[in-house]
Scaffold this motif. Structure first.
Motif, PDB file in Angstrom:
ATOM      1  N   ARG A  29      -6.884  -2.699  23.949  1.00 51.62           N
ATOM      2  CA  ARG A  29      -8.311  -2.996  23.972  1.00 51.62           C
ATOM      3  C   ARG A  29      -9.097  -1.990  23.138  1.00 51.62           C
ATOM      4  NH1 ARG A  29      -8.807  -7.756  24.359  1.00 51.62           N
ATOM      5  NH2 ARG A  29     -11.039  -7.332  24.508  1.00 51.62           N
ATOM      6  N   VAL A  30      -8.626  -1.762  21.916  1.00 49.66           N
ATOM      7  CA  VAL A  30      -9.313  -0.833  21.021  1.00 49.66           C
ATOM      8  C   VAL A  30     -10.627  -1.434  20.554  1.00 49.66           C
ATOM      9  CG1 VAL A  30      -7.178   0.275  20.256  1.00 49.66           C
ATOM     10  CG2 VAL A  30      -8.053  -1.716  18.998  1.00 49.66           C
ATOM     11  N   GLU A  31     -11.453  -0.599  19.933  1.00 49.10           N
ATOM     12  CA  GLU A  31     -12.772  -1.061  19.508  1.00 49.10           C
ATOM     13  C   GLU A  31     -12.742  -1.815  18.183  1.00 49.10           C
ATOM     14  OE1 GLU A  31     -15.447   2.229  19.532  1.00 49.10           O
ATOM     15  OE2 GLU A  31     -15.193   2.622  21.665  1.00 49.10           O
ATOM     16  N   ALA A  32     -11.688  -1.598  17.371  1.00 43.50           N
ATOM     17  CA  ALA A  32     -11.586  -2.312  16.092  1.00 43.50           C
ATOM     18  C   ALA A  32     -10.157  -2.247  15.570  1.00 43.50           C
ATOM     19  CB  ALA A  32     -12.534  -1.733  15.046  1.00 43.50           C
ATOM     20  N   LEU A  33      -9.800  -3.247  14.783  1.00 48.05           N
ATOM     21  CA  LEU A  33      -8.503  -3.309  14.098  1.00 48.05           C
ATOM     22  C   LEU A  33      -8.762  -3.273  12.603  1.00 48.05           C
ATOM     23  CD1 LEU A  33      -5.440  -3.952  13.730  1.00 48.05           C
ATOM     24  CD2 LEU A  33      -6.020  -6.375  14.070  1.00 48.05           C
ATOM     25  N   VAL A  34      -8.041  -2.398  11.904  1.00 50.30           N
ATOM     26  CA  VAL A  34      -8.160  -2.289  10.448  1.00 50.30           C
ATOM     27  C   VAL A  34      -6.836  -2.723   9.828  1.00 50.30           C
ATOM     28  CG1 VAL A  34      -8.605  -0.757   8.496  1.00 50.30           C
ATOM     29  CG2 VAL A  34      -9.756  -0.355  10.688  1.00 50.30           C
ATOM     30  N   ILE A  35      -6.879  -3.689   8.908  1.00 47.89           N
ATOM     31  CA  ILE A  35      -5.682  -4.161   8.215  1.00 47.89           C
ATOM     32  C   ILE A  35      -5.829  -3.855   6.733  1.00 47.89           C
ATOM     33  CG2 ILE A  35      -4.270  -6.163   7.618  1.00 47.89           C
ATOM     34  CD1 ILE A  35      -5.077  -7.456  10.229  1.00 47.89           C
ATOM     35  N   LEU A  36      -4.984  -2.943   6.242  1.00 51.14           N
ATOM     36  CA  LEU A  36      -5.042  -2.525   4.845  1.00 51.14           C
ATOM     37  C   LEU A  36      -3.913  -3.160   4.049  1.00 51.14           C
ATOM     38  CD1 LEU A  36      -5.793   1.294   5.267  1.00 51.14           C
ATOM     39  CD2 LEU A  36      -7.424  -0.587   4.952  1.00 51.14           C
ATOM     40  N   SER A  37      -4.280  -3.812   2.943  1.00 45.15           N
ATOM     41  CA  SER A  37      -3.295  -4.433   2.051  1.00 45.15           C
ATOM     42  C   SER A  37      -3.625  -4.001   0.632  1.00 45.15           C
ATOM     43  CB  SER A  37      -3.328  -5.955   2.196  1.00 45.15           C
ATOM     44  OG  SER A  37      -4.570  -6.467   1.741  1.00 45.15           O
ATOM     45  N   SER A  38      -3.146  -4.758  -0.357  1.00 46.98           N
ATOM     46  CA  SER A  38      -3.382  -4.392  -1.758  1.00 46.98           C
ATOM     47  C   SER A  38      -4.552  -5.151  -2.367  1.00 46.98           C
ATOM     48  CB  SER A  38      -2.115  -4.643  -2.582  1.00 46.98           C
ATOM     49  OG  SER A  38      -1.678  -5.985  -2.446  1.00 46.98           O
ATOM     50  N   VAL A  39      -5.324  -5.869  -1.544  1.00 49.44           N
ATOM     51  CA  VAL A  39      -6.542  -6.546  -2.012  1.00 49.44           C
ATOM     52  C   VAL A  39      -7.707  -6.139  -1.119  1.00 49.44           C
ATOM     53  CG1 VAL A  39      -5.331  -8.525  -2.999  1.00 49.44           C
ATOM     54  CG2 VAL A  39      -6.068  -8.593  -0.613  1.00 49.44           C
ATOM     55  N   ASP A  40      -8.931  -6.343  -1.600  1.00 51.44           N
ATOM     56  CA  ASP A  40     -10.104  -5.893  -0.862  1.00 51.44           C
ATOM     57  C   ASP A  40     -10.383  -6.711   0.389  1.00 51.44           C
ATOM     58  OD1 ASP A  40     -10.794  -3.734  -2.498  1.00 51.44           O
ATOM     59  OD2 ASP A  40     -11.836  -5.045  -3.920  1.00 51.44           O
ATOM     60  N   GLY A  41      -9.941  -7.952   0.409  1.00 51.47           N
ATOM     61  CA  GLY A  41     -10.207  -8.785   1.569  1.00 51.47           C
ATOM     62  C   GLY A  41     -10.061 -10.245   1.225  1.00 51.47           C
ATOM     63  N   VAL A  86       0.834  -1.197   0.000  1.00 49.09           N
ATOM     64  CA  VAL A  86       0.000   0.000   0.000  1.00 49.09           C
ATOM     65  C   VAL A  86       0.874   1.254   0.000  1.00 49.09           C
ATOM     66  CG1 VAL A  86      -1.766   1.289   1.284  1.00 49.09           C
ATOM     67  CG2 VAL A  86      -1.852  -1.209   1.207  1.00 49.09           C
ATOM     68  N   LEU A  87       2.041   1.138   0.609  1.00 48.39           N
ATOM     69  CA  LEU A  87       2.907   2.291   0.817  1.00 48.39           C
ATOM     70  C   LEU A  87       3.957   2.474  -0.273  1.00 48.39           C
ATOM     71  CD1 LEU A  87       3.557   1.699   4.627  1.00 48.39           C
ATOM     72  CD2 LEU A  87       1.923   3.286   3.614  1.00 48.39           C
ATOM     73  N   THR A  88       4.125   1.475  -1.118  1.00 44.73           N
ATOM     74  CA  THR A  88       5.169   1.549  -2.137  1.00 44.73           C
ATOM     75  C   THR A  88       4.591   1.350  -3.530  1.00 44.73           C
ATOM     76  OG1 THR A  88       5.646  -0.821  -1.837  1.00 44.73           O
ATOM     77  CG2 THR A  88       6.998   0.738  -0.596  1.00 44.73           C
ATOM     78  N   ARG A  89       5.309   1.858  -4.522  1.00 43.34           N
ATOM     79  CA  ARG A  89       4.938   1.703  -5.926  1.00 43.34           C
ATOM     80  C   ARG A  89       5.503   0.388  -6.448  1.00 43.34           C
ATOM     81  NH1 ARG A  89       7.178   7.529  -7.845  1.00 43.34           N
ATOM     82  NH2 ARG A  89       8.972   6.168  -8.154  1.00 43.34           N
ATOM     83  N   PRO A  90       5.109  -0.021  -7.643  1.00 46.15           N
ATOM     84  CA  PRO A  90       5.625  -1.278  -8.197  1.00 46.15           C
ATOM     85  C   PRO A  90       7.151  -1.324  -8.289  1.00 46.15           C
ATOM     86  CG  PRO A  90       3.717  -0.581  -9.431  1.00 46.15           C
ATOM     87  CD  PRO A  90       4.026   0.542  -8.487  1.00 46.15           C
ATOM     88  N   ASP A  91       7.800  -0.144  -8.429  1.00 46.62           N
ATOM     89  CA  ASP A  91       9.263  -0.138  -8.515  1.00 46.62           C
ATOM     90  C   ASP A  91       9.928  -0.169  -7.142  1.00 46.62           C
ATOM     91  OD1 ASP A  91       8.831   2.403  -7.546  1.00 46.62           O
ATOM     92  OD2 ASP A  91       9.701   3.464  -9.251  1.00 46.62           O
ATOM     93  N   GLY A  92       9.133  -0.267  -6.072  1.00 43.80           N
ATOM     94  CA  GLY A  92       9.677  -0.371  -4.730  1.00 43.80           C
ATOM     95  C   GLY A  92       9.842   0.951  -4.006  1.00 43.80           C
ATOM     96  N   GLY A 109      -9.161  -4.582   4.215  1.00 41.29           N
ATOM     97  CA  GLY A 109      -9.543  -3.745   3.088  1.00 41.29           C
ATOM     98  C   GLY A 109      -8.363  -3.370   2.227  1.00 41.29           C
ATOM     99  N   ASN A 110      -8.676  -2.751   1.105  1.00 41.85           N
ATOM    100  CA  ASN A 110      -7.659  -2.338   0.132  1.00 41.85           C
ATOM    101  C   ASN A 110      -7.234  -0.906   0.429  1.00 41.85           C
ATOM    102  OD1 ASN A 110      -6.154  -1.608  -2.145  1.00 41.85           O
ATOM    103  ND2 ASN A 110      -7.418  -2.824  -3.525  1.00 41.85           N
ATOM    104  N   GLY A 111      -5.997  -0.740   0.853  1.00 45.32           N
ATOM    105  CA  GLY A 111      -5.485   0.572   1.201  1.00 45.32           C
ATOM    106  C   GLY A 111      -5.295   1.499   0.033  1.00 45.32           C
ATOM    107  N   ARG A 112      -5.464   0.994  -1.171  1.00 45.25           N
ATOM    108  CA  ARG A 112      -5.376   1.835  -2.372  1.00 45.25           C
ATOM    109  C   ARG A 112      -6.750   2.277  -2.868  1.00 45.25           C
ATOM    110  NH1 ARG A 112      -0.782   2.764  -4.559  1.00 45.25           N
ATOM    111  NH2 ARG A 112       1.085   1.702  -3.814  1.00 45.25           N
ATOM    112  N   ARG A 113      -7.780   1.830  -2.209  1.00 39.05           N
ATOM    113  CA  ARG A 113      -9.129   2.270  -2.576  1.00 39.05           C
ATOM    114  C   ARG A 113      -9.346   3.681  -2.028  1.00 39.05           C
ATOM    115  NH1 ARG A 113     -14.391   0.059  -3.577  1.00 39.05           N
ATOM    116  NH2 ARG A 113     -13.542  -2.065  -3.589  1.00 39.05           N
ATOM    117  N   PRO A 114      -9.716   4.646  -2.857  1.00 39.52           N
ATOM    118  CA  PRO A 114      -9.923   6.023  -2.388  1.00 39.52           C
ATOM    119  C   PRO A 114     -10.923   6.094  -1.235  1.00 39.52           C
ATOM    120  CG  PRO A 114      -9.916   5.954  -4.777  1.00 39.52           C
ATOM    121  CD  PRO A 114      -9.931   4.520  -4.317  1.00 39.52           C
ATOM    122  N   GLY A 115     -10.543   6.785  -0.176  1.00 44.57           N
ATOM    123  CA  GLY A 115     -11.449   6.985   0.955  1.00 44.57           C
ATOM    124  C   GLY A 115     -11.789   5.742   1.729  1.00 44.57           C
ATOM    125  N   ILE A 116     -10.923   4.731   1.710  1.00 50.52           N
ATOM    126  CA  ILE A 116     -11.223   3.458   2.360  1.00 50.52           C
ATOM    127  C   ILE A 116     -11.566   3.633   3.840  1.00 50.52           C
ATOM    128  CG2 ILE A 116      -8.752   3.024   2.693  1.00 50.52           C
ATOM    129  CD1 ILE A 116     -11.447   0.324   2.226  1.00 50.52           C
TER     130      ILE A 116
END
Length: 253
Positions: free
Chosen positions: A159-171, A13-19, A231-238
């Motif tokens: 003890r947070v209320e939710a954990l969000v894991i963002l990758s390059s796929v929707d789920g 999510v944080l890097t481009r295809p060239d790294g 979720g997908n961290g590259r989706r606008p406004g995720i």
């Protein structure tokens, strides 16, 4: 709307295809995090990307030992990554702080208590903790499986209320994500062991983990009463979708 979150952002999510660091997407994520903060959400950001940032800074590194190379990339890249976060959060009048951890810090009670107190102090002062594995000293038994594991440990610690894991796929899909015939699984019950049948073993190109790791961490966290959003961290406004209650990924509860 949740009032406390841990948000984990993966390397792809944080890097481009060239790294190289994808400054545009990182800026977009910081904008969303800043809006959550403005709306009164207490949150911790678990961020990968240090090793990738180091590779960008040191493309001609001559160190041959694989462990030493990772340590050098991480040590130099962490500075680059944190400076970028500092600048972007400052644009929203927010201060961020660096927190580096190893698996050993969660095993040693004194280290655990010290880290917990640090988090509480930072969050109490409205500072955004940016957490990453301490790759300089984390080798072999001190290493997390990946930052998904670290994020799960931090979520359960605070003890947070939710954990969000963002990758390059929707789920989680019921087949290969790249296959158009595969369908996104919207909801997973934490005690449903059959869901592992759908997990693809393929890992991302630069990350250490995969969907199997994410699901293992997610179900363990959900069993302790903390729902997990994939979720997908590259989706606008995720991240805005958390407030809209229309998550475009997978929820584990």
């Amino acid at each position: 709307m949740y009032k406390s979150l841990v948000i984990k952002v993966g390397t792809n999510v944080l890097t481009r295809p060239d790294g190289r660091l994808d400054v545009t997407n990182i800026s977009h994520l910081v904008d969303q995090i800043a809006l959550l903060k403005k709306n009164g959400v207490s949150l911790v950001l678990v961020s990968s990307g240090a090793v990738g940032a180091g590779m960008e800074l040191l493309p001609s590194l001559v160190t041959e030992d694989e462990v030493a190379r990772r340590q050098v990339f991480s040590a130099t890249g962490q500075v680059r990554l944190m400076e970028l976060y500092r600048q972007l959060f400052a644009g929203h009048d927010l201060v961020c702080a660096q927190v580096l951890a190893t698996k050993g810090d969660f095993r040693d009670q004194r280290h655990y208590d010290n880290m917990y107190n640090c988090f509480r102090g930072l969050l109490g002062d409205q500072i955004v903790p940016v957490v990453n594995e301490n790759d300089v000293v984390a080798v072999t038994e001190l290493m997390f499986t990946d930052n998904d594991e670290l994020a799960g440990l931090v979520a359960r610690m605070l003890r947070v209320e939710a954990l969000v894991i963002l990758s390059s796929v929707d789920g989680l899909y019921d087949g290969p994500p790249e296959d158009e015939a595969s369908a996104l699984i919207r909801l997973v019950e934490a005690n449903d062991k059959t869901v592992m049948e759908f997990v693809q073993e393929k890992k991302s190109s630069r990350g250490r983990g995969g969907m199997a790791t994410k699901l293992k961490i997610a179900t363990k966290t959900a069993r302790e009463g903390i729902p997990v959003y994939l979720g997908n961290g590259r989706r606008p406004g995720i991240l805005n979708a958390l407030e809209a209650a229309s998550w475009p990924g997978t929820i584990i509860r």
